[in-house]
Each structure stands twice: as structure tokens, then as C-alpha cells.
Design an enzyme around this catalytic site. Structure first.
Site, PDB file in Angstrom:
ATOM      1  N   ASP A  93       0.873  -1.177   0.000  1.00 54.33           N
ATOM      2  CA  ASP A  93       0.000   0.000   0.000  1.00 54.33           C
ATOM      3  C   ASP A  93       0.904   1.218   0.000  1.00 54.33           C
ATOM      4  O   ASP A  93       1.668   1.433   0.947  1.00 54.33           O
ATOM      5  CB  ASP A  93      -0.892  -0.059   1.253  1.00 54.33           C
ATOM      6  CG  ASP A  93      -1.976   1.012   1.268  1.00 54.33           C
ATOM      7  OD1 ASP A  93      -1.854   2.014   0.537  1.00 54.33           O
ATOM      8  OD2 ASP A  93      -2.948   0.851   2.042  1.00 54.33           O
ATOM      9  N   ASP A 104      -3.318   7.336  -3.138  1.00 54.99           N
ATOM     10  CA  ASP A 104      -3.136   6.210  -2.225  1.00 54.99           C
ATOM     11  C   ASP A 104      -3.606   4.966  -2.990  1.00 54.99           C
ATOM     12  O   ASP A 104      -4.728   4.941  -3.489  1.00 54.99           O
ATOM     13  CB  ASP A 104      -4.036   6.522  -1.010  1.00 54.99           C
ATOM     14  CG  ASP A 104      -4.052   5.465   0.069  1.00 54.99           C
ATOM     15  OD1 ASP A 104      -3.407   4.434  -0.093  1.00 54.99           O
ATOM     16  OD2 ASP A 104      -4.754   5.700   1.076  1.00 54.99           O
ATOM     17  N   HIS A 164     -11.638   6.196   2.320  1.00 54.12           N
ATOM     18  CA  HIS A 164     -11.654   7.491   3.005  1.00 54.12           C
ATOM     19  C   HIS A 164     -11.540   8.627   2.009  1.00 54.12           C
ATOM     20  O   HIS A 164     -10.891   8.482   0.962  1.00 54.12           O
ATOM     21  CB  HIS A 164     -10.481   7.558   3.997  1.00 54.12           C
ATOM     22  CG  HIS A 164      -9.183   7.081   3.396  1.00 54.12           C
ATOM     23  ND1 HIS A 164      -8.272   7.938   2.844  1.00 54.12           N
ATOM     24  CD2 HIS A 164      -8.673   5.834   3.219  1.00 54.12           C
ATOM     25  CE1 HIS A 164      -7.246   7.237   2.377  1.00 54.12           C
ATOM     26  NE2 HIS A 164      -7.462   5.950   2.567  1.00 54.12           N
ATOM     27  N   HIS A 172      -6.643  10.917   5.633  1.00 56.96           N
ATOM     28  CA  HIS A 172      -7.944  10.438   6.078  1.00 56.96           C
ATOM     29  C   HIS A 172      -8.746  11.671   6.478  1.00 56.96           C
ATOM     30  O   HIS A 172      -8.641  12.156   7.590  1.00 56.96           O
ATOM     31  CB  HIS A 172      -7.812   9.444   7.237  1.00 56.96           C
ATOM     32  CG  HIS A 172      -7.208   8.140   6.786  1.00 56.96           C
ATOM     33  ND1 HIS A 172      -7.910   6.962   6.777  1.00 56.96           N
ATOM     34  CD2 HIS A 172      -5.987   7.844   6.292  1.00 56.96           C
ATOM     35  CE1 HIS A 172      -7.134   5.989   6.296  1.00 56.96           C
ATOM     36  NE2 HIS A 172      -5.956   6.505   6.005  1.00 56.96           N
ATOM     37  N   GLU A 197     -10.774   1.117  -0.723  1.00 55.62           N
ATOM     38  CA  GLU A 197      -9.817   0.046  -0.427  1.00 55.62           C
ATOM     39  C   GLU A 197     -10.480  -1.147   0.249  1.00 55.62           C
ATOM     40  O   GLU A 197     -10.451  -1.288   1.458  1.00 55.62           O
ATOM     41  CB  GLU A 197      -8.626   0.561   0.384  1.00 55.62           C
ATOM     42  CG  GLU A 197      -8.923   1.358   1.618  1.00 55.62           C
ATOM     43  CD  GLU A 197      -7.614   1.817   2.294  1.00 55.62           C
ATOM     44  OE1 GLU A 197      -6.630   1.060   2.312  1.00 55.62           O
ATOM     45  OE2 GLU A 197      -7.602   2.949   2.809  1.00 55.62           O
ATOM     46  N   GLU A 290      -6.545  -1.188  -3.769  1.00 52.60           N
ATOM     47  CA  GLU A 290      -6.975   0.196  -3.520  1.00 52.60           C
ATOM     48  C   GLU A 290      -6.639   1.100  -4.690  1.00 52.60           C
ATOM     49  O   GLU A 290      -5.577   0.970  -5.306  1.00 52.60           O
ATOM     50  CB  GLU A 290      -6.267   0.730  -2.267  1.00 52.60           C
ATOM     51  CG  GLU A 290      -6.578   2.194  -1.952  1.00 52.60           C
ATOM     52  CD  GLU A 290      -5.920   2.683  -0.662  1.00 52.60           C
ATOM     53  OE1 GLU A 290      -4.868   2.145  -0.295  1.00 52.60           O
ATOM     54  OE2 GLU A 290      -6.470   3.611  -0.056  1.00 52.60           O
TER      55      GLU A 290
HETATM   56 CO    CO Z   1      -6.018   4.406   1.978  1.00 53.33          CO
END
Ligand code: CO
Length: 309
Positions: A93, A104, A164, A172, A197, A290
Site C-alpha cells: 500500500d 493512495d 476514506h 484520512h 480500499e 486500492e
Molecule cells: Co487508503
């Protein structure tokens, strides 16, 4: 796109797109190089190097979470040599940022031949979620698409982890996008960026904190009698601007012991936040995929999208 000026819209779209391109390329590279027996620190640093080579900075330390570790593990200077085990399920990640706009994205690489359905569950769930996106889609609709695709593989969503919203310098940013069917009528409007994700597991789908953390972020300047602490705070607050970091990025500022004890102290004083390593509570294997999406006025843009995914 009420509340978003067109200058902000254009700037954030441009920055999210270049961050997305950098993280996408870094993960393509990660997939090529990752192997059983590879030192985790090497994987983390080569991914972060690829983000920099693509003109961005890491938005957060590369998370390499193995098997029933769900998230937030990264190599630390407190580690001895940690290797990717045989038969591992490896979640990578990564984040890139351009001017504080963070893309992200995550992939799972599995060396475990018994876990195909698990990997497919998270991958299909991400694609299913993306396929229901449109300007004004509700968080509830996205969650339902995710849960359905995961359960179709006979495994469970990790309900304690979620996607998020993302705002400048804030990974976030307040709205969670749950990985299960839910009644949230919150709408994802034009000009909003967010990460989806899905996490899938053979376990029960709950999360517990491990004892310690590996990733930190600056919260506020606190007083400390130790001069070195001010350097760490300077890095966390001025240079990282509150975005997550790892002790590895402070390696050249002091000795290993200086860095680690300063971080411990600043967490205790409330100057730094520590992200605990997150474990699947029943010990089940976990998979994850994600992407970061920018909701443009004419529909969703998968800024971290990869050819062939
Ligand atoms: Co994330």
C-alpha cells in the site's frame, strides 16, 4: 461542485493526477520486484524511490503488510532483517503526493496458492465499487457493491477498515467509505477525492491493534528538554506537514537510538501520533486492493489506475 472554486478544482485535479501516475508506476515496479525472501526494507525503499523518480514524494511510508497483518506495517530502523516469508500474501500500500495532494493505492501479491479466491475477492470488489461510481453516488451504494463482490468469493469483508476521503495534506479527511453494505447517504460530489480500499479475509473481518506502531505523523509542537526532539518535530510538522512518516526517513539526522527514543518521547508528549500495526483479530489471511479516485464534474477519474487492471 458547490464550495470548490474552479482554480482549486483545476489545481487539485492536476496534482492528484501526477501523484496517481507516480504511485501507479511504483506499484507496477513493486509487483515486478517482490519475491519470497526479499528484505521488507528493500521493497519499501525501492517503492519510495520509484515514487521520487516519478517526480513526487511519498504521501506516507510504503506499507508492506503480510498474511494476517492487515495494514500499517513498514520497515523500521528498529528491525533486524525481516524477510518476506515463503507462501506469503503481501499487501503493498503506497502513496505519492504532489503539493500535498496524495494518491493512495494498493495491490496484493500472493505467493500462497491456497488464497486465489481471497485475492480475487478484494480485486473484484474494487472494480465493482468503481463501476457504481458517478457524481453524487452514496457511500452506502459503494459499500454494498464491495460487500457483494467479496462474499461472492466465499470470504468476508474486513468491516473495521474502510476507504476514506482525501484532502490536501490529509490522507484520512473525515468521511469513511465502509467495505460493507450500509445506510450512509453521504454523497461523493464533484471535486472530491477519495480512496476505495476493499480488504477481504478468511477470518471474521475484525481488526485489533498490535502493541507497537511503525508509522507516525506530526500533531503539534510540544516542549521537550531534548534538542533533538525539535528536529524531529520540525521534520514531522514543517517538512512532512502532518503527513505520515517512518523512522527510516530520519536515519541521517541522528543515531538509531536517538531517533527511536525521540519518537517514543514525542508520542508520549502528544507531539506525534503513532499508527499501530493492524492485525486481523482472528488471525485470518487478508487481501487488499486500492485506488484513489478524483470525482470530476463529468464522472470518476481513477487517478492511480493501471493499464490492464
Ligand atoms: Co487508503
Amino acid at each position: 461542485m458547490s464550495g470548490v472554486s474552479s482554480a482549486d478544482y483545476d489545481e487539485s485535479l492536476r496534482a492528484f493526477s501526477s501523484a496517481g501516475r507516480a504511485v501507479s508506476r511504483a506499484l507496477i515496479f513493486a509487483k515486478e520486484i517482490v519475491h519470497e525472501g526479499m528484505p521488507v526494507v528493500e521493497l519499501c525503499e525501492r517503492v519510495e524511490g520509484a515514487i521520487r523518480a516519478n517526480g513526487c514524494e511519498p504521501g506516507f511510508p510504503t506499507n508492506v503488510s503480510i498474511d494476517s497483518v492487515a495494514a500499517h506495517y513498514t520497515a523500521s530502523i528498529s528491525d533486524g532483517e525481516v524477510l518476506i516469508p515463503k507462501q506469503a500474501i503481501v499487501k503493498i500500500d503506497a502513496g505519492a503526493h504532489s503539493k500535498g495532494y496524495i494518491a493512495d493505492s494498493a495491490i496484493t501479491v500472493s505467493f500462497n496458492t491456497q488464497a486465489e479466491a481471497l485475492v480475487l475477492a478484494a480485486k473484484n470488489a474494487l472494480n465493482a465499487a468503481i463501476s457504481v461510481l458517478k457524481v453524487g453516488v452514496t457511500v452506502g451504494e459503494v459499500g454494498a457493491a464491495i460487500e457483494k463482490a467479496i462474499r461472492a468469493q466465499g470470504v468476508s469483508p474486513v468491516v473495521d477498515l474502510s476507504g476514506h476521503t482525501i484532502e490536501r495534506y490529509s490522507l484520512h479527511a473525515g468521511v469513511n467509505i465502509a467495505n460493507y453494505a450500509n445506510r450512509s447517504s453521504h454523497r461523493l460530489t464533484a471535486g472530491t477525492a477519495f480512496a476505495i480500499e476493499p480488504f477481504a479475509t478468511f477470518g471474521k473481518g475484525h481488526i485489533k491493534d498490535d502493541r507497537e506502531g511503525r508509522i507516525y505523523r506530526g500533531i503539534r509542537r510540544v516542549r521537550s528538554p531534548i534538542k533533538f526532539d525539535q528536529r524531529v518535530l520540525e521534520f514531522a510538522i514543517e517538512e512532512r506537514k502532518g503527513m505520515p512518516f517512518t523512522d527510516r526517513w530520519l536515519r541521517n539526522t541522528g543515531s538509531r537510538e536517538e531517533v527511536l527514543s525521540s519518537i517514543r518521547r514525542l508520542v508520549r508528549f502528544g507531539g506525534l501520533y503513532e499508527y499501530k500495526v493492524l492485525l486481523e483479530s482472528s488471525g485470518g489471511l487478508v487481501s487488499q486492493f486500492e485506488h484513489t479516485i478524483f470525482m470530476a464534474t463529468d464522472g470518476p477519474l481513477v487517478v492511480s489506475g493501471r493499464e490492464g487492471d
